[in-house]
Design an enzyme around this catalytic site. Structure first.
Site, PDB file in Angstrom:
ATOM      1  CG  HIS A   1      -1.548   1.133   1.458  1.00  0.00           C
ATOM      2  ND1 HIS A   1      -2.629   2.062   0.641  1.00  0.00           N
ATOM      3  CD2 HIS A   1      -1.326   2.432   2.089  1.00  0.00           C
ATOM      4  CE1 HIS A   1      -2.764   3.066   1.087  1.00  0.00           C
ATOM      5  NE2 HIS A   1      -2.064   3.259   1.927  1.00  0.00           N
TER       6      HIS A   1
ATOM      7  CG  HIS B   1       0.737   6.751   0.232  1.00  0.00           C
ATOM      8  ND1 HIS B   1      -0.093   7.594   0.086  1.00  0.00           N
ATOM      9  CD2 HIS B   1       0.359   5.828   1.094  1.00  0.00           C
ATOM     10  CE1 HIS B   1      -0.906   7.438   0.839  1.00  0.00           C
ATOM     11  NE2 HIS B   1      -0.994   6.357   1.365  1.00  0.00           N
TER      12      HIS B   1
ATOM     13  CB  SER C   1      -2.335   0.199  -2.583  1.00  0.00           C
ATOM     14  OG  SER C   1      -3.581   0.264  -1.753  1.00  0.00           O
TER      15      SER C   1
HETATM   16 FE   LIG Z   1      -2.108   5.350   2.830  1.00  0.00          FE
END
Ligand SMILES: [Fe+2]
Ligand SMILES: C[C@H](O)[C@H](O)[C@H]1CNc2nc(N)[nH]c(=O)c2N1
Ligand SMILES: N[C@@H](Cc1ccccc1)C(=O)O
Length: 294
Positions: A134, A139, A199
């Site tokens: 994730h 990100h 994600s």
């Molecule tokens: Fe996050």
């Protein structure tokens, strides 16, 4: 993922006592097992099939310019060689969720805390806390974009401020509905920029294609008053027209807004308001089915 109330199995809520005051640990890239790299490969390949035509241009470009591939969990040292050059950000490894003030302190100094662990094969679809897939896949590509890079640093600074003002929950919603679950309207269609969507294979499809969720133009006080889901897909996604819109948020003084929204009622995640600029009024069927119908 920034669910401060979600239980964690590796970090803060696991009763972990940090070795360092800033909760960072060495990634220990050499110690990842073949199984862990295989889990990364499964997740990477699944998202790589889904995201073309769904992830925003900045996400695609960021991913292209980073040493992130299917074959192995990325080595943060290699990521940082590129990221530092591009936007001055670096990824630091942490065991899992860290205390709010630690999190904000890192962001305010352009350090992105990433879980070092990766989910287990039986957790492929849903996970209690942010893992390396994730955090890095979701990100980091966006941190290559100067507007997002500045925005998230400003968010870190704003977080330290919001905490002192006792309004962290209001600010967390702005992060949640942008950095985690934001959508952006491109000329060629609606696209994902939120890491929590990017994600997740199932939410990637749900957020853009499903008739169930609302899709509403981003409005700052409206978002500050809107609760969010930490245990399931979002009921409403907020849409901006360009990532630069987020930068202007960073330059607005939130203090008067915090004072204003403090005395106003909050909105439920699935609510649509008369003043909303509605792109899609959702059917709500997905969440109704989970609530066992209304
Ligand atoms: Fe996050
Ligand atoms: C609101 C709060 O800042 C937020 O939930 C934070 C808490 N701690 C975290 N810790 C890590 N490692 N990653 C996160 O996304 C967060 N989110
Ligand atoms: N401008 C906000 C801080 C902030 C920056 C970036 C995103 C969201 C909020 C404040 O005055 O506190």
């Amino acid at each position: 993922m920034n669910a401060e109330t979600m239980s964690s199995k590796h970090g803060l809520a696991a009763g972990l006592v940090p070795t360092r005051a800033d909760w960072t640990i060495d990634q220990g890239w050499e110690h990842y097992s073949a199984q862990e790299h295989a889990t990364w490969k499964t997740l990477f390949e699944r998202q790589s099939r889904l995201l073309p035509g769904r992830a925003c241009d900045e996400f695609v470009q960021g991913m292209r310019d980073l040493p992130i591939a299917a074959d192995a969990i990325p080595d943060f040292r290699r990521l940082n060689d590129v990221l530092m050059q591009r936007t001055g950000w670096q990824v630091v490894a942490v065991p899992g969720l860290v205390p709010d003030e630690v999190f904000f302190e890192h962001l305010a100094n352009r350090r992105f805390p990433s879980g070092h662990f990766i989910r287990k094969p039986h957790e492929l679809d849903y996970l209690e806390e942010p893992d390396v897939f994730h955090d890095v896949f979701g990100h980091v590509p966006m941190l290559m974009n100067p507007a997002i890079a500045d925005y998230i640093q400003a968010y870190g600074q704003g977080g330290l401020r919001a905490q002192k003002l006792g309004v962290l929950d209001k600010l967390a919603r702005v992060y949640w509905y942008t950095v985690e679950f934001g959508l952006v309207q491109q000329k060629d269609g609606l696209r994902i920029y939120g890491a929590g969507i990017a994600s997740s294979a199932s939410e990637t499809v749900f957020a853009l294609d499903d008739a169930s969720p609302n899709r509403v133009r981003f409005d700052l006080p409206r978002v500050m008053r809107t609760r969010y889901r930490i245990d399931d897909f979002q009921e409403t996604y907020f849409v901006i027209n360009h990532l630069d819109e987020l930068l202007s948020l960073a330059n607005i003084d939130f203090a008067p807004l915090y004072a204003q929204v403090q005395h106003q009622p909050e909105y439920a995640p699935g609510q649509v308001l008369p003043d909303d600029v509605v792109l899609t009024r959702g059917t709500g069927m997905y969440h109704d089915a989970r609530r066992g119908g209304k």
